[in-house]
Design a protein around this motif. Structure first.
Motif, PDB file in Angstrom:
ATOM      1  N   LEU A 151      42.408  35.239  55.068  1.00  0.00           N
ATOM      2  CA  LEU A 151      41.812  36.069  54.277  1.00  0.00           C
ATOM      3  C   LEU A 151      41.796  35.748  52.936  1.00  0.00           C
ATOM      4  N   VAL A 152      40.772  35.564  52.297  1.00  0.00           N
ATOM      5  CA  VAL A 152      40.751  35.264  50.696  1.00  0.00           C
ATOM      6  C   VAL A 152      39.710  36.064  50.017  1.00  0.00           C
ATOM      7  N   VAL A 153      39.935  36.851  49.010  1.00  0.00           N
ATOM      8  CA  VAL A 153      38.892  37.513  48.306  1.00  0.00           C
ATOM      9  C   VAL A 153      38.627  36.952  47.138  1.00  0.00           C
ATOM     10  N   VAL A 154      37.207  36.916  46.661  1.00  0.00           N
ATOM     11  CA  VAL A 154      36.505  36.186  45.763  1.00  0.00           C
ATOM     12  C   VAL A 154      35.732  36.843  44.715  1.00  0.00           C
ATOM     13  N   VAL A 155      35.784  36.844  43.409  1.00  0.00           N
ATOM     14  CA  VAL A 155      34.664  37.398  42.684  1.00  0.00           C
ATOM     15  C   VAL A 155      34.370  36.154  41.620  1.00  0.00           C
ATOM     16  N   SER A 156      32.923  36.139  41.581  1.00  0.00           N
ATOM     17  CA  SER A 156      32.359  35.150  40.742  1.00  0.00           C
ATOM     18  C   SER A 156      31.676  35.591  39.415  1.00  0.00           C
ATOM     19  N   LEU A 157      31.830  34.743  38.298  1.00  0.00           N
ATOM     20  CA  LEU A 157      31.102  35.159  36.926  1.00  0.00           C
ATOM     21  C   LEU A 157      29.757  35.318  37.082  1.00  0.00           C
ATOM     22  N   SER A 158      29.180  34.749  38.248  1.00  0.00           N
ATOM     23  CA  SER A 158      27.564  34.940  38.266  1.00  0.00           C
ATOM     24  C   SER A 158      27.381  36.334  38.760  1.00  0.00           C
ATOM     25  N   MET A 159      28.365  36.982  39.527  1.00  0.00           N
ATOM     26  CA  MET A 159      28.085  38.307  40.100  1.00  0.00           C
ATOM     27  C   MET A 159      29.573  38.983  39.909  1.00  0.00           C
ATOM     28  N   PRO A 160      29.902  39.422  38.710  1.00  0.00           N
ATOM     29  CA  PRO A 160      30.894  39.937  38.428  1.00  0.00           C
ATOM     30  C   PRO A 160      31.127  41.432  39.147  1.00  0.00           C
ATOM     31  N   ARG A 161      30.190  42.073  39.708  1.00  0.00           N
ATOM     32  CA  ARG A 161      30.423  43.300  40.101  1.00  0.00           C
ATOM     33  C   ARG A 161      30.606  43.315  41.726  1.00  0.00           C
ATOM     34  N   ARG A 162      30.565  41.985  42.165  1.00  0.00           N
ATOM     35  CA  ARG A 162      30.497  41.899  43.595  1.00  0.00           C
ATOM     36  C   ARG A 162      31.741  41.243  44.141  1.00  0.00           C
ATOM     37  N   MET A 163      32.547  42.022  45.088  1.00  0.00           N
ATOM     38  CA  MET A 163      33.605  41.114  45.703  1.00  0.00           C
ATOM     39  C   MET A 163      33.283  40.729  47.053  1.00  0.00           C
ATOM     40  N   ASN A 164      33.484  39.297  47.331  1.00  0.00           N
ATOM     41  CA  ASN A 164      33.256  38.832  48.632  1.00  0.00           C
ATOM     42  C   ASN A 164      34.619  38.530  49.530  1.00  0.00           C
ATOM     43  N   VAL A 165      34.687  38.893  50.620  1.00  0.00           N
ATOM     44  CA  VAL A 165      35.781  38.773  51.318  1.00  0.00           C
ATOM     45  C   VAL A 165      35.488  37.865  52.463  1.00  0.00           C
ATOM     46  N   TYR A 166      36.393  36.563  52.463  1.00  0.00           N
ATOM     47  CA  TYR A 166      36.054  35.179  53.347  1.00  0.00           C
ATOM     48  C   TYR A 166      37.274  35.050  54.380  1.00  0.00           C
ATOM     49  N   HIS A 167      36.658  34.693  55.418  1.00  0.00           N
ATOM     50  CA  HIS A 167      37.660  34.180  56.600  1.00  0.00           C
ATOM     51  C   HIS A 167      37.565  32.648  56.131  1.00  0.00           C
ATOM     52  N   LYS A 198      38.822  29.805  57.171  1.00  0.00           N
ATOM     53  CA  LYS A 198      39.195  28.793  58.205  1.00  0.00           C
ATOM     54  C   LYS A 198      38.093  28.795  58.844  1.00  0.00           C
ATOM     55  N   LYS A 199      37.186  29.689  59.289  1.00  0.00           N
ATOM     56  CA  LYS A 199      36.098  29.809  59.823  1.00  0.00           C
ATOM     57  C   LYS A 199      34.755  29.445  59.085  1.00  0.00           C
ATOM     58  N   GLY A 200      35.017  29.467  57.740  1.00  0.00           N
ATOM     59  CA  GLY A 200      33.786  29.403  56.944  1.00  0.00           C
ATOM     60  C   GLY A 200      32.954  30.370  56.894  1.00  0.00           C
ATOM     61  N   THR A 201      33.348  31.643  57.090  1.00  0.00           N
ATOM     62  CA  THR A 201      32.472  32.758  57.226  1.00  0.00           C
ATOM     63  C   THR A 201      32.923  33.868  56.107  1.00  0.00           C
ATOM     64  N   GLU A 202      31.662  34.681  55.835  1.00  0.00           N
ATOM     65  CA  GLU A 202      32.049  35.624  54.971  1.00  0.00           C
ATOM     66  C   GLU A 202      32.261  36.977  55.784  1.00  0.00           C
ATOM     67  N   ILE A 203      33.542  37.756  55.742  1.00  0.00           N
ATOM     68  CA  ILE A 203      33.636  39.070  56.445  1.00  0.00           C
ATOM     69  C   ILE A 203      32.774  40.194  55.948  1.00  0.00           C
ATOM     70  N   CYS A 204      33.105  40.324  54.747  1.00  0.00           N
ATOM     71  CA  CYS A 204      32.039  41.351  53.951  1.00  0.00           C
ATOM     72  C   CYS A 204      31.874  40.984  52.517  1.00  0.00           C
ATOM     73  N   ASN A 205      31.002  41.886  51.664  1.00  0.00           N
ATOM     74  CA  ASN A 205      31.152  41.922  50.238  1.00  0.00           C
ATOM     75  C   ASN A 205      30.594  43.391  49.938  1.00  0.00           C
ATOM     76  N   TYR A 206      31.447  43.668  48.987  1.00  0.00           N
ATOM     77  CA  TYR A 206      31.407  45.018  48.280  1.00  0.00           C
ATOM     78  C   TYR A 206      30.891  45.022  46.856  1.00  0.00           C
ATOM     79  N   SER A 207      29.892  45.962  46.447  1.00  0.00           N
ATOM     80  CA  SER A 207      29.387  46.015  45.075  1.00  0.00           C
ATOM     81  C   SER A 207      29.877  47.245  44.416  1.00  0.00           C
ATOM     82  N   TYR A 208      30.045  47.136  43.015  1.00  0.00           N
ATOM     83  CA  TYR A 208      30.639  48.429  42.327  1.00  0.00           C
ATOM     84  C   TYR A 208      29.893  48.584  41.074  1.00  0.00           C
ATOM     85  N   SER A 209      30.004  49.603  40.618  1.00  0.00           N
ATOM     86  CA  SER A 209      29.316  50.119  39.251  1.00  0.00           C
ATOM     87  C   SER A 209      29.832  49.263  38.017  1.00  0.00           C
TER      88      SER A 209
END
Length: 444
Positions: free
Chosen positions: A70-86, A88-99
């Motif tokens: 499990l790894v959590v990633v935030v990018s400068l291109s979308m600083p309001r969105r958090m991406n949660v990845y698996h 090993k499988k190369g999949t995105e578990i979920c993404n959350y957006s904030y205000s």
């Protein structure tokens, strides 16, 4: 770790933006201009890159959950969105957006905490449901917060004031405030819990004094003086796994290691040294001197130090037991990981034993590839038994079954239940693809 400016030079395109150690200091995560990298730091001589993610560029926050996938990633291109990845499988578990922009992310096996400038979001990490939103928290432009990693508690610490060094300690399991600690006169600059969650260390923007408090009571246990000559910006604090040592790094060339031990009067009597004599004189004098002066006399100095070959660069430090010996790890914005030996008995100046480059230039990568091809032509290589080989898989684009998480418009819509073994107390070796159920949509 705070966002770091990329170093200049021919490798600037490969340079990293941020870095962080995982909760048990077995892994180093690095955000780069092209994505993120995960390293295993369980060996002194070898630094294994166990995964390189290219799902999004300009990663300024990357946090891994212990040794899980499990790894959590935030990018400068979308600083309001958090991406949660698996990963090993190369999949995105979920993404959350904030205000607003995400400033920091902290996670343990129970909770995932997202810190914005004036609010904090607490999620249940097993299904990513939003449990609590702390609104109108004091202005926190650096996203300073700390989350205890012990499996039986989830204490969260964050600034209780924007003008003084007040700490709010919050129980993220029961979702209630535990205590307020008046830690410093100046605003806070650094916070960290020990592994058991029984102690909390703090430093202010002045950076001269580091204090350690008991949790949940909030009583002051130790006070360490980092220096007197100048104010510094402390970039990281970190306890050793056994809680006996605390290291602090800043924008200066020195990393300090403090030893958490109480000195009894009997010990002073049994060691009739000059320092013991002076200590007794200070103790006697402190009864009639101003409180500020007597407090300074009781502050302990560093037990061990490291002199870095750089000044003014941001870095993070951590104490780890690697190959059965205590080490100090320093990841610096010059693009290197430095490993030092620490003498747990006598302290003193720590010795540099290894220096690892965290990214390679194109010429070096080509040379390595040529050498590998030559070796493969001569003799076939046996299967690798390294940790990296058991975890790393080729990167693949995010799955089409990406699960949407909380958004401002729709709220918490869907959540993926993460396998229970990802939250085991001991580090998890992800070497069996059959352990993981397929990622799929699941309604709340």
């Amino acid at each position: 770790m705070e966002r770091q400016e990329a170093p200049d030079g021919p490798d600037a395109q490969q340079s990293f933006i941020c870095a962080s150690f995982n909760q048990d200091t077995t892994s180093l995560s690095m955000g780069t201009k092209t994505g993120y990298r995960l390293f295993s730091v369980t060996s002194v001589d070898k630094l294994d890159c166990i995964h390189e993610g290219v799902e999004c560029p300009d990663v300024y926050i990357v946090e891994r959950l212990f040794s899980s996938s499990l790894v959590v990633v935030v990018s400068l291109s979308m600083p309001r969105r958090m991406n949660v990845y698996h990963f090993k499988k190369g999949t995105e578990i979920c993404n959350y957006s904030y205000s607003n922009n995400i400033l920091s992310v902290r996670l343990n096996r129970q909770r995932l905490v997202v810190c914005l400038e004036e609010s904090i979001y607490i999620h249940n990490i097993k299904d990513m449901k939003l449990l609590k939103t702390l609104l109108n928290t004091p202005t926190n432009p650096s996203g300073l917060c700390a989350l205890s990693v012990n499996h039986s508690n989830s204490y969260l610490a964050y600034p209780g004031s924007a003008t003084i060094g007040e700490i709010t300690v919050y129980d993220a399991n029961s979702l209630s405030t535990v205590t307020l600690i008046q830690a410093h006169d100046s605003p806070l600059a650094a916070l960290t819990f020990n592994a058991s969650g029984s102690k909390l260390a703090s430093a202010s923007e002045k950076g001269t004094v580091i204090r350690v408090f008991s949790i949940p009571e909030g009583d002051k246990l130790f006070e360490f003086r980092r220096g007197m000559k100048r104010y510094v910006s402390i970039s990281s604090l970190s306890f050793s796994a056994d809680g006996q040592f605390l290291c602090a790094s800043s924008n200066t060339e020195t990393v300090h290691i403090f030893k958490l031990e109480q000195h009894s009067p009997r010990e002073d009597e049994e060691s009739p040294t000059w320092s013991a004599y002076v200590g007794k004189m200070f103790t006697a004098a402190s009864t009639y001197l101003p409180s500020q002066v007597s407090d300074m006399m009781h502050q302990d100095r560093a037990f061990a130090t490291v002199r870095l070959n750089m000044f003014g660069l941001k870095n993070i430090c951590a104490l780890a037991l690697i190959q059965k010996l205590p080490r100090l790890l320093v990841a610096s914005s010059d693009g290197f990981l430095y490993i030092y030996n620490v003498d747990p008995q006598d302290g003193g100046e720590c010795v540099l034993v290894q220096k690892h480059r965290l990214f390679e230039g194109e010429d070096e990568l080509l040379e390595e590839k040529k050498e590998e091809e030559k070796t493969e032509d001569i003799t076939p290589q046996p299967p690798s038994q390294s940790y990296a080989a058991t975890v790393a898989l080729p990167s693949t684009p995010p799955s089409s079954t990406t699960l949407m998480g909380y958004s401002e418009e729709g709220g918490a819509q869907k959540g993926e239940v993460i396998p229970e073994h990802e939250f085991a107390e001991s580090p998890v070796r992800l070497d069996d693809e059959n352990e993981f159920p397929p990622v799929g949509n699941q309604s709340n």
